[in-house]
Design an enzyme around this catalytic site. Structure first.
Site, PDB file in Angstrom:
ATOM      1  N   ASN A  55       0.827  -1.218   0.000  1.00 37.99           N
ATOM      2  CA  ASN A  55       0.000   0.000   0.000  1.00 37.99           C
ATOM      3  C   ASN A  55       0.862   1.268   0.000  1.00 37.99           C
ATOM      4  O   ASN A  55       0.340   2.367   0.188  1.00 37.99           O
ATOM      5  CB  ASN A  55      -0.915   0.019   1.223  1.00 37.99           C
ATOM      6  CG  ASN A  55      -1.846  -1.168   1.250  1.00 37.99           C
ATOM      7  OD1 ASN A  55      -2.390  -1.538   0.213  1.00 37.99           O
ATOM      8  ND2 ASN A  55      -2.001  -1.791   2.399  1.00 37.99           N
ATOM      9  N   HIS A  61     -13.994  -1.591   6.065  1.00 40.52           N
ATOM     10  CA  HIS A  61     -12.834  -2.328   6.587  1.00 40.52           C
ATOM     11  C   HIS A  61     -13.087  -2.879   7.991  1.00 40.52           C
ATOM     12  O   HIS A  61     -13.874  -2.326   8.771  1.00 40.52           O
ATOM     13  CB  HIS A  61     -11.653  -1.352   6.628  1.00 40.52           C
ATOM     14  CG  HIS A  61     -10.344  -1.982   6.965  1.00 40.52           C
ATOM     15  ND1 HIS A  61      -9.755  -1.843   8.206  1.00 40.52           N
ATOM     16  CD2 HIS A  61      -9.504  -2.738   6.224  1.00 40.52           C
ATOM     17  CE1 HIS A  61      -8.602  -2.479   8.206  1.00 40.52           C
ATOM     18  NE2 HIS A  61      -8.415  -3.028   7.014  1.00 40.52           N
ATOM     19  N   GLU A  80     -15.685   4.008   3.694  1.00 47.45           N
ATOM     20  CA  GLU A  80     -14.341   4.209   3.147  1.00 47.45           C
ATOM     21  C   GLU A  80     -14.516   5.105   1.920  1.00 47.45           C
ATOM     22  O   GLU A  80     -15.594   5.112   1.306  1.00 47.45           O
ATOM     23  CB  GLU A  80     -13.728   2.878   2.720  1.00 47.45           C
ATOM     24  CG  GLU A  80     -13.390   1.965   3.867  1.00 47.45           C
ATOM     25  CD  GLU A  80     -12.781   0.634   3.425  1.00 47.45           C
ATOM     26  OE1 GLU A  80     -11.937   0.627   2.512  1.00 47.45           O
ATOM     27  OE2 GLU A  80     -13.156  -0.388   4.007  1.00 47.45           O
ATOM     28  N   SER A 140     -10.777  -0.658   0.233  1.00 46.85           N
ATOM     29  CA  SER A 140      -9.456  -1.280   0.325  1.00 46.85           C
ATOM     30  C   SER A 140      -9.308  -2.563  -0.474  1.00 46.85           C
ATOM     31  O   SER A 140      -8.203  -2.907  -0.887  1.00 46.85           O
ATOM     32  CB  SER A 140      -9.105  -1.548   1.783  1.00 46.85           C
ATOM     33  OG  SER A 140     -10.004  -2.487   2.334  1.00 46.85           O
ATOM     34  N   ASP A 147     -13.352   7.196   5.941  1.00 41.26           N
ATOM     35  CA  ASP A 147     -12.057   6.524   6.111  1.00 41.26           C
ATOM     36  C   ASP A 147     -11.282   6.732   4.812  1.00 41.26           C
ATOM     37  O   ASP A 147     -11.558   6.085   3.800  1.00 41.26           O
ATOM     38  CB  ASP A 147     -12.281   5.044   6.409  1.00 41.26           C
ATOM     39  CG  ASP A 147     -10.973   4.274   6.600  1.00 41.26           C
ATOM     40  OD1 ASP A 147      -9.962   4.679   5.992  1.00 41.26           O
ATOM     41  OD2 ASP A 147     -10.968   3.267   7.321  1.00 41.26           O
ATOM     42  N   HIS A 202      -7.050   4.788   1.884  1.00 40.43           N
ATOM     43  CA  HIS A 202      -6.461   4.504   0.564  1.00 40.43           C
ATOM     44  C   HIS A 202      -6.639   5.670  -0.415  1.00 40.43           C
ATOM     45  O   HIS A 202      -6.337   5.534  -1.605  1.00 40.43           O
ATOM     46  CB  HIS A 202      -7.064   3.219  -0.012  1.00 40.43           C
ATOM     47  CG  HIS A 202      -6.748   2.023   0.819  1.00 40.43           C
ATOM     48  ND1 HIS A 202      -5.588   1.296   0.670  1.00 40.43           N
ATOM     49  CD2 HIS A 202      -7.407   1.470   1.868  1.00 40.43           C
ATOM     50  CE1 HIS A 202      -5.559   0.322   1.563  1.00 40.43           C
ATOM     51  NE2 HIS A 202      -6.661   0.405   2.310  1.00 40.43           N
ATOM     52  N   LYS A 206      -0.033   4.164   4.526  1.00 41.63           N
ATOM     53  CA  LYS A 206      -0.178   3.637   3.163  1.00 41.63           C
ATOM     54  C   LYS A 206       0.581   4.563   2.190  1.00 41.63           C
ATOM     55  O   LYS A 206       1.789   4.507   2.170  1.00 41.63           O
ATOM     56  CB  LYS A 206      -1.652   3.426   2.867  1.00 41.63           C
ATOM     57  CG  LYS A 206      -2.250   2.508   3.974  1.00 41.63           C
ATOM     58  CD  LYS A 206      -3.483   1.828   3.631  1.00 41.63           C
ATOM     59  CE  LYS A 206      -4.112   1.142   4.847  1.00 41.63           C
ATOM     60  NZ  LYS A 206      -3.347   0.019   5.390  1.00 41.63           N
TER      61      LYS A 206
HETATM   62  C1  LIG Z   1      -9.776   1.200   4.905  1.00 42.53           C
HETATM   63  C2  LIG Z   1      -8.763   0.965   5.979  1.00 42.53           C
HETATM   64  N1  LIG Z   1      -8.913   1.601   7.149  1.00 42.53           N
HETATM   65  C3  LIG Z   1      -8.033   1.445   8.147  1.00 42.53           C
HETATM   66  C4  LIG Z   1      -6.938   0.608   8.011  1.00 42.53           C
HETATM   67  C5  LIG Z   1      -5.986   0.452   9.142  1.00 42.53           C
HETATM   68  O1  LIG Z   1      -4.858   1.248   8.926  1.00 42.53           O
HETATM   69  P1  LIG Z   1      -3.449   0.841   9.546  1.00 42.53           P
HETATM   70  O2  LIG Z   1      -2.867  -0.201   8.652  1.00 42.53           O
HETATM   71  O3  LIG Z   1      -2.681   2.102   9.586  1.00 42.53           O
HETATM   72  O4  LIG Z   1      -3.734   0.284  10.907  1.00 42.53           O
HETATM   73  C6  LIG Z   1      -6.750  -0.071   6.811  1.00 42.53           C
HETATM   74  C7  LIG Z   1      -5.572  -0.968   6.647  1.00 42.53           C
HETATM   75  O5  LIG Z   1      -5.584  -1.974   6.059  1.00 42.53           O
HETATM   76  C8  LIG Z   1      -7.683   0.107   5.774  1.00 42.53           C
HETATM   77  O6  LIG Z   1      -7.540  -0.540   4.604  1.00 42.53           O
END
Ligand SMILES: Cc1ncc(COP(=O)(O)O)c(C=O)c1O
Length: 398
Positions: A43, A129, A171, A175, A200, A203, A234
């Protein structure tokens, strides 16, 4: 509980996960089990994770502040670098204030329960997520799941909810599917029902909206009802999560978010690297408009180099995959899922790719319902890497 039996069950269902650690920096080529492999699993969309800018900033902070933070943020764990990063994050996201967490996971599991109570209703996209799902599970709010990106379904649920405090969570760039939520119309819908919108942007940050994320992409002005969550881990190539919003929201989170209060702060070096990454994106994002879907061959000089390179590579990869008969959406994001009927088939394809020097692991339930190879594009990929990937995939499915 019989864990050995449970493990055997997972193995039989093709759901047993294995850890594959690399013996080199994250980047275009990674070394796993002694083999150099083209990396399509990261990522690190801008390739900043191993960049001299981030390493230099982290090194300097390590020398100035030491490594471990020694305490939670609310005790003595924070440094002036943490505060600077929060200021920078707020400005970057066009918000009044921001708060950093130890990860994106900690941000969602800390902020969502803190911002809701038993008088609240949460409306969460079906494909959100796991960290959002877990944040919702920790909340006392009534929870509604709306069909993926289905605003009509969302509206029907909101209309029938008796709760006065409503929080819609989505999101922005999904993701595992790489599609983009309709933030413009979600914002309008939230205004109509006096709901707060929690985005969120994990990405999207560093990727769309000239790197600033979904609000910039949709030309939506941040306001008190919009909460922007994101992660430095990411495209920003670092570690840690954040929430940006109104001063009241952020001050309240400093007082109530349990994943912040009851956990040791990140090292200053991590905050310094995140700061350097935002500075990089900011320095390159004074742009007049969103990147066009089809980029011109000659790029205007003022466009940010890594973000532009990323989008050209995404465009190229999606087009090449389509030309070989793969079903690929028109989304201009670096996440490209190639979906298969079974986990066994997905594992087989992933194994074949590995034989051909391509690292693109299978993503299986419970992470996703439909197993897939999740191709992740980064600015560090060259045209010949994409060609190799597409040829290897075509060969693997034969
Ligand atoms: C949409 C989404 N939110 C939150 C996270 C969590 O982020 P982090 O990897 O910094 O814990 C991810 C990670 O995979 C994600 O894809």
């Amino acid at each position: 509980m019989d864990y050995k039996y449970k493990i055997e069950q997972l193995r039989r269902q093709d759901l047993l996960r294995t850890v594959r650690d690399r013996g080199c920096p994250a980047g275009r080529v990674i070394n796993i089990d002694g083999r150099d492999l083209l990396n399509f699993s990261s990522n690190d969309y801008l390739g900043l994770a191993s960049s001299p800018a981030l390493i230099g900033a982290a090194k300097q902070a390590l020398m100035d502040y030491g490594h471990g933070a020694g305490a939670s943020r609310l005790l003595s764990g924070g440094t002036t670098v943490h505060a600077l990063l929060e200021e920078k994050t707020a400005a970057f996201k066009g918000a009044e204030k921001a708060i950093m967490f130890n990860s994106g996971y900690a941000a969602n599991t800390g902020a969502i329960p803190a911002l809701t109570d038993d008088n609240s209703a949460i409306f969460s996209d079906a494909l959100n997520h796991a960290s959002i799902v877990d944040g919702c599970r920790l909340s006392a709010a009534k929870r509604y799941i709306y069909r993926h990106n289905d605003l009509d379904h969302l509206e029907s649920l909101m209309k029938n909810s008796p709760c006065a405090h409503k929080l819609v969570i989505t999101e922005s760039v999904f993701s595992m599917d790489g599609d983009v939520a309709d933030i413009y119309n979600l914002n309008l819908l939230c205004n109509k029902y006096n709901a707060a919108l929690y985005i969120d942007d994990a990405h999207a940050t560093g990727v769309i909206g000239q790197g600033r994320g979904a609000l910039a992409h949709f030309n939506v002005t941040p306001n008190d009802n919009i909460i922007q969550m994101g992660t430095y881990s990411k495209a920003l190539g670092s570690i840690g999560g954040f929430v940006a919003g109104s001063e009241a929201v952020i001050d309240y989170l400093f007082n109530t978010a349990r994943s912040l209060i009851y956990s040791t702060a990140l090292p200053a070096a991590a905050a310094a690297a995140s700061l350097a990454a935002i500075e990089y994106v900011e320095a390159h994002s004074e742009l007049p408009a969103e990147l066009p879907a089809e980029l011109p061959a000659e790029l205007p000089a003022e466009l940010p180099d890594l973000i532009v390179k990323l989008h050209k590579t995404i465009d190229n990869c999606r087009r090449m995959l389509r030309s070989k008969g793969f079903t690929v959406t028109l989304d201009n994001t670096p996440i490209i899922p190639i979906v298969f009927d079974s986990t066994a088939e997905t594992l087989h394809i992933s194994g074949r790719l590995l034989e051909m020097g391509v690292y693109a692991p299978a993503i299986r339930p419970p992470t996703v319902k439909q197993p897939r190879i999740r191709i992740s594009i980064s600015a560090f990929h060259e045209d010949e890497d994409i060609e190799h990937l597409v040829n290897a995939l075509s060969e693997a499915i034969r």
